[in-house]
Design an enzyme around this catalytic site. Structure first.
Site, PDB file in Angstrom:
ATOM      1  N   CYS A 122      -1.169  -7.111  -0.071  1.00  0.00           N
ATOM      2  CA  CYS A 122      -1.548  -7.207   1.338  1.00  0.00           C
ATOM      3  C   CYS A 122      -2.609  -8.256   1.630  1.00  0.00           C
ATOM      4  CB  CYS A 122      -2.025  -5.840   1.830  1.00  0.00           C
ATOM      5  SG  CYS A 122      -0.858  -4.517   1.477  1.00  0.00           S
ATOM      6  N   HIS A 247      -5.380  -6.944   7.975  1.00  0.00           N
ATOM      7  CA  HIS A 247      -4.105  -6.451   7.469  1.00  0.00           C
ATOM      8  C   HIS A 247      -3.657  -5.273   8.322  1.00  0.00           C
ATOM      9  CE1 HIS A 247      -1.005  -4.740   5.085  1.00  0.00           C
ATOM     10  NE2 HIS A 247      -1.745  -3.777   4.581  1.00  0.00           N
ATOM     11  N   ASN A 277       4.019  -2.259   8.781  1.00  0.00           N
ATOM     12  CA  ASN A 277       3.204  -2.866   7.737  1.00  0.00           C
ATOM     13  C   ASN A 277       4.089  -3.769   6.892  1.00  0.00           C
ATOM     14  OD1 ASN A 277       1.819  -3.450   5.364  1.00  0.00           O
ATOM     15  ND2 ASN A 277       0.955  -1.404   5.130  1.00  0.00           N
TER      16      ASN A 277
END
Length: 321
Positions: A122, A247, A277
């Site tokens: 990430c 993120h 995500n």
């Protein structure tokens, strides 16, 4: 004996951005219809997601990267002839070899560039962005194409409602080039390797898993000081930040970090609501969409904060193209 110096420009900056989201929209109700034991309100209250995008079965990481990269190149005005390095941040290639970057470069018609992948989950885009900046600053590349692309729909355990509801597919890209002044601030990066396996692909099932509560506690407890330090190293106060693009892990994490860093004048990226995500792709995807929509003016300072698997993190302030 001495070696020849590597002359470079005074600074670097992002010259153009691009993004791509697959056309296949998967709502919370779609997941329920697929048999996931959940409901719309539970998902929204837990992670803030209303829908996510999943790639078509024949749509690959490199396919999505190509779409985002083409837009970033067009926005930057930089010719493929002037790209000397291609970096792809990803952790979802079907196989470890070959890397995505050489194939992507070939598809785009970039002749014989340096090309490699960055696998830091990430935080991968911010890591790759800084590798690109270093290459330009040291005179080893004129311009660098940085792409983050992820296809998590191929790694989901549909019986695990704590993970399959979160993840999506997509790509974001940036062209990094020389500048007379600094447009990419100093990076603040690090890792907590003691918790390296809290986010992982399970070795036996080959499906994604994570210890959600452990990651939540770590992110909300440890990442705000990293964002504050990135502002400090850029010579700015948090109040100077015009946009915060962390993120897109979880809407509760995003909002908690924004409060703890104290960003009174910043628009907060909440792309997770409609994109899910997408790991390394979340930051450039959200940033590109916000710039395209006119939410962030050119030259505005933006705080980027990537964190996740590893547990690795990286933050820096950049100027919007």
């Amino acid at each position: 004996m001495t070696l020849a110096a590597l002359p470079g420009p005074p600074g670097t900056r992002i010259l153009g951005l691009g993004h791509y989201r697959p056309g296949n929209v998967v709502t919370n109700h779609d997941l329920i219809a697929r048999g996931v034991d959940t409901d719309d309100e539970w998902i929204k209250s837990r992670v803030g997601i209303a829908e996510r995008r999943w790639a078509d079965p024949d749509e690959s990481v490199v396919d999505m990267a190509e779409q985002a990269a083409s837009k970033a190149l067009a926005a930057s005005g930089v010719s493929t002839d002037d790209i000397d390095l291609v970096l792809v941040a990803t952790c979802t290639m079907v196989t470890q070899i070959p890397a995505a970057a050489p194939e992507l470069a070939s598809r785009l018609g970039i002749h014989a560039p340096g090309a490699y992948d960055v696998n830091s989950g990430c935080s991968g885009f911010v890591y790759a962005l800084n590798a690109a900046s270093a290459a330009v600053l040291t005179g080893q590349a004129r311009n660098v194409l940085v792409v983050a692309a992820e296809r998590f729909s191929g790694w989901l355990d549909m019986t695990d409602r704590s993970t399959c509801i979160i993840l999506g597919d997509g790509a974001g890209a940036a062209v990094v080039g020389p500048s007379d002044t600094a447009g990419l601030g100093p990076v603040v990066w690090g890792s907590d390797g003691a918790q390296f396996d809290t986010v992982a692909i399970d070795a036996e099932s080959r499906l994604f898993r994570q210890e959600g509560q452990a990651v939540y506690r770590w992110a909300t407890g440890e990442m705000a000081p990293i964002g504050i330090e990135a502002c400090k190293r850029a010579g700015l106060e948090p109040s100077d930040i015009v946009a915060f693009v962390p993120h897109q892990a979880n809407l509760r994490i995003i909002d908690a970090l924004a409060r703890r860093i104290n960003l009174p004048n910043a628009i907060i990226a909440r792309d997770i609501v409609t994109s899910g995500n997408t790991s390394a792709a979340t930051i450039p995807l959200a940033l590109s969409r916000m710039v395209e929509a006119g939410e962030i003016p050119s030259g505005a300072p933006v705080l980027l904060l990537g964190f996740g698997s590893g547990l690795a993190y990286a933050a820096q302030v950049v100027l919007a193209p």
